[in-house]
Write a protein that holds these residues in place. Structure first.
Motif, PDB file in Angstrom:
ATOM      1  N   CYS A 114      50.569  43.050  35.837  1.00 44.68           N
ATOM      2  CA  CYS A 114      49.973  42.787  37.148  1.00 44.68           C
ATOM      3  C   CYS A 114      49.975  44.026  38.016  1.00 44.68           C
ATOM      4  CB  CYS A 114      50.753  41.661  37.840  1.00 44.68           C
ATOM      5  SG  CYS A 114      50.114  41.241  39.471  1.00 44.68           S
ATOM      6  N   GLY A 115      48.857  44.290  38.661  1.00 46.26           N
ATOM      7  CA  GLY A 115      48.777  45.361  39.654  1.00 46.26           C
ATOM      8  C   GLY A 115      48.444  46.707  39.047  1.00 46.26           C
ATOM      9  N   GLU A 116      48.914  47.766  39.714  1.00 42.71           N
ATOM     10  CA  GLU A 116      48.609  49.130  39.261  1.00 42.71           C
ATOM     11  C   GLU A 116      49.523  49.478  38.101  1.00 42.71           C
ATOM     12  OE1 GLU A 116      46.199  51.035  40.395  1.00 42.71           O
ATOM     13  OE2 GLU A 116      45.610  49.703  42.043  1.00 42.71           O
ATOM     14  N   VAL A 117      48.962  49.656  36.921  1.00 37.05           N
ATOM     15  CA  VAL A 117      49.764  50.026  35.753  1.00 37.05           C
ATOM     16  C   VAL A 117      49.090  51.215  35.059  1.00 37.05           C
ATOM     17  CG1 VAL A 117      50.646  47.680  35.383  1.00 37.05           C
ATOM     18  CG2 VAL A 117      48.571  48.418  34.188  1.00 37.05           C
ATOM     19  N   SER A 118      49.869  51.967  34.294  1.00 32.72           N
ATOM     20  CA  SER A 118      49.311  53.089  33.530  1.00 32.72           C
ATOM     21  C   SER A 118      48.773  52.545  32.208  1.00 32.72           C
ATOM     22  CB  SER A 118      50.395  54.127  33.264  1.00 32.72           C
ATOM     23  OG  SER A 118      51.338  53.579  32.363  1.00 32.72           O
ATOM     24  N   PRO A 119      47.922  53.319  31.527  1.00 30.11           N
ATOM     25  CA  PRO A 119      47.456  52.888  30.202  1.00 30.11           C
ATOM     26  C   PRO A 119      48.629  52.643  29.250  1.00 30.11           C
ATOM     27  CG  PRO A 119      46.094  54.688  31.001  1.00 30.11           C
ATOM     28  CD  PRO A 119      47.216  54.549  31.985  1.00 30.11           C
ATOM     29  N   ALA A 120      49.684  53.459  29.327  1.00 30.93           N
ATOM     30  CA  ALA A 120      50.835  53.269  28.432  1.00 30.93           C
ATOM     31  C   ALA A 120      51.550  51.958  28.742  1.00 30.93           C
ATOM     32  CB  ALA A 120      51.796  54.447  28.556  1.00 30.93           C
ATOM     33  N   GLU A 121      51.696  51.645  30.020  1.00 30.91           N
ATOM     34  CA  GLU A 121      52.327  50.364  30.401  1.00 30.91           C
ATOM     35  C   GLU A 121      51.472  49.183  29.949  1.00 30.91           C
ATOM     36  OE1 GLU A 121      54.715  51.739  34.465  1.00 30.91           O
ATOM     37  OE2 GLU A 121      52.575  51.275  34.560  1.00 30.91           O
ATOM     38  N   ALA A 122      50.170  49.342  30.077  1.00 34.50           N
ATOM     39  CA  ALA A 122      49.268  48.258  29.644  1.00 34.50           C
ATOM     40  C   ALA A 122      49.418  48.031  28.141  1.00 34.50           C
ATOM     41  CB  ALA A 122      47.822  48.605  30.007  1.00 34.50           C
ATOM     42  N   ARG A 200      41.586  51.056  29.138  1.00 37.21           N
ATOM     43  CA  ARG A 200      41.265  51.175  30.573  1.00 37.21           C
ATOM     44  C   ARG A 200      40.748  49.853  31.127  1.00 37.21           C
ATOM     45  NH1 ARG A 200      38.527  56.699  29.797  1.00 37.21           N
ATOM     46  NH2 ARG A 200      40.338  58.065  29.732  1.00 37.21           N
ATOM     47  N   SER A 201      40.150  49.066  30.262  1.00 41.66           N
ATOM     48  CA  SER A 201      39.684  47.757  30.709  1.00 41.66           C
ATOM     49  C   SER A 201      40.883  46.842  30.988  1.00 41.66           C
ATOM     50  CB  SER A 201      38.767  47.147  29.642  1.00 41.66           C
ATOM     51  OG  SER A 201      38.342  45.880  30.039  1.00 41.66           O
ATOM     52  N   LEU A 202      41.927  46.979  30.170  1.00 38.04           N
ATOM     53  CA  LEU A 202      43.133  46.168  30.409  1.00 38.04           C
ATOM     54  C   LEU A 202      43.840  46.620  31.694  1.00 38.04           C
ATOM     55  CD1 LEU A 202      44.785  43.840  29.230  1.00 38.04           C
ATOM     56  CD2 LEU A 202      46.162  45.526  27.988  1.00 38.04           C
ATOM     57  N   VAL A 203      43.841  47.923  31.936  1.00 38.11           N
ATOM     58  CA  VAL A 203      44.402  48.448  33.194  1.00 38.11           C
ATOM     59  C   VAL A 203      43.634  47.844  34.380  1.00 38.11           C
ATOM     60  CG1 VAL A 203      44.609  50.554  34.601  1.00 38.11           C
ATOM     61  CG2 VAL A 203      45.289  50.595  32.183  1.00 38.11           C
ATOM     62  N   ALA A 204      42.301  47.822  34.258  1.00 36.49           N
ATOM     63  CA  ALA A 204      41.474  47.245  35.338  1.00 36.49           C
ATOM     64  C   ALA A 204      41.744  45.747  35.477  1.00 36.49           C
ATOM     65  CB  ALA A 204      39.995  47.497  35.054  1.00 36.49           C
ATOM     66  N   ALA A 205      41.948  45.064  34.349  1.00 32.34           N
ATOM     67  CA  ALA A 205      42.210  43.615  34.390  1.00 32.34           C
ATOM     68  C   ALA A 205      43.507  43.330  35.141  1.00 32.34           C
ATOM     69  CB  ALA A 205      42.288  43.050  32.974  1.00 32.34           C
ATOM     70  N   SER A 213      48.158  36.787  40.580  1.00 33.15           N
ATOM     71  CA  SER A 213      49.447  37.190  39.991  1.00 33.15           C
ATOM     72  C   SER A 213      49.329  37.809  38.611  1.00 33.15           C
ATOM     73  CB  SER A 213      50.448  36.034  39.910  1.00 33.15           C
ATOM     74  OG  SER A 213      50.406  35.255  41.051  1.00 33.15           O
ATOM     75  N   GLY A 214      48.137  38.296  38.270  1.00 36.38           N
ATOM     76  CA  GLY A 214      47.977  39.100  37.062  1.00 36.38           C
ATOM     77  C   GLY A 214      47.864  38.308  35.780  1.00 36.38           C
TER      78      GLY A 214
END
Ligand code: OOG
Ligand code: MG
Length: 254
Positions: A114-122, A200-205, A213-214
């Motif tokens: 949920c929210g601002e995440v990096s590609p690695a976190e995603a 990047r699409s998952l980061v945007a999602a 709540s993500g």
């Protein structure tokens, strides 16, 4: 009933009856937030009929898709269990207004995001990836809409089929894609068309679904069509072959 609830009823009934409707923006310049509120209200109607939320679809994440519909903002919509089609099965064309199909990459979530995440976190929140196809069916006449219309209409989503899941610890930045109809290639592309890399699409999602709540563990996230969509006709056997990940198929019945 509020205006937004009325609009939600209109799109919901258009989807249920497979009847085309005029665009809301022809008579009402809706904002994007109002449009997402309509989407949420129409989804509530589906959930109250017993459907279950199983994930989200991202849309307009590739140039080919943006060009095809003339809208160039990334959007999202909701997926329910009732929208899932059986891999290798068939769909009944009469249940749709003017269905199209497109090649997608699916993520299966291992945990919330949920929210601002990096590609690695995603990527770390992903359990598995799979080739998938989405059936889109704009409820608007002639498949024509402005940004608020398509968002209100659950971003055209109406069905999806997912192939076998694979481990996510492999390079899926630039996998070849062939969409075949009756054995003939109708669209060719690469997962790189999805925002340069599907992650990047998952980061945007994660960012765009923050108001709800993500993303949840167990959800499916469709990354968005990597090529233009193919309009479906009765009798077609549609198959997506994705490099390294395998194939997924569906047949179009009456
Ligand atoms: C809007 C939905 C876009 C995608 O994958 O880009 C979409 C539409 O094309 O009707 O699902
Ligand atoms: Mg799509």
């Amino acid at each position: 009933m509020s205006k937004l609830a009325q609009y939600a009823q209109i799109v919901d009934e258009a989807a249920r009856s497979a009847g085309a409707i005029p665009q809301f923006t022809e008579s009402d310049p809706l904002g994007v937030e109002e449009a997402y509120a309509i989407q949420a209200l129409s989804m509530e109607r589906r959930l109250s009929r017993g459907e279950r939320l199983v994930g989200v679809k991202m849309g307009l994440t590739s140039r080919a898709k943006m060009a095809q519909v003339g809208v160039s903002e990334v959007i999202w919509g909701r997926l329910t269990d009732a929208m899932r089609l059986e891999e290798g099965g068939s769909l009944s064309k009469k249940r749709f207004v003017h269905p199209r199909i497109e090649p997608e990459l699916a993520f299966l979530m291992k945990r919330e995001l949920c929210g601002e995440v990096s590609p690695a976190e995603a990527l770390d929140a992903v359990e598995a990836i799979a080739p998938a196809m989405e059936v889109i069916d704009s409820r608007y006449r002639d498949f024509k809409f402005a940004l608020p219309d398509v968002i209100a209409d659950n971003s055209s989503s109406s069905g999806f089929v997912v192939g076998n899941w694979s481990r996510p610890d492999q390079d899926f930045a630039n996998l070849g894609i062939v969409l075949e109809v009756n054995g003939r290639a109708v669209q060719i592309g690469s997962t790189a068309a999805i925002l340069g890399h599907p992650i990047r699409s998952l980061v945007a999602a994660a960012r765009m679904t923050a108001p709800i709540s993500g993303l949840k563990a167990g959800w499916i996230v469709l990354a968005g069509g990597a090529t233009a969509a193919h309009p479906l006709s009765v009798g077609e056997q549609v198959r997506l072959v994705m490099q390294n990940l395998g194939a997924v198929s569906i047949r179009v019945a009456e």
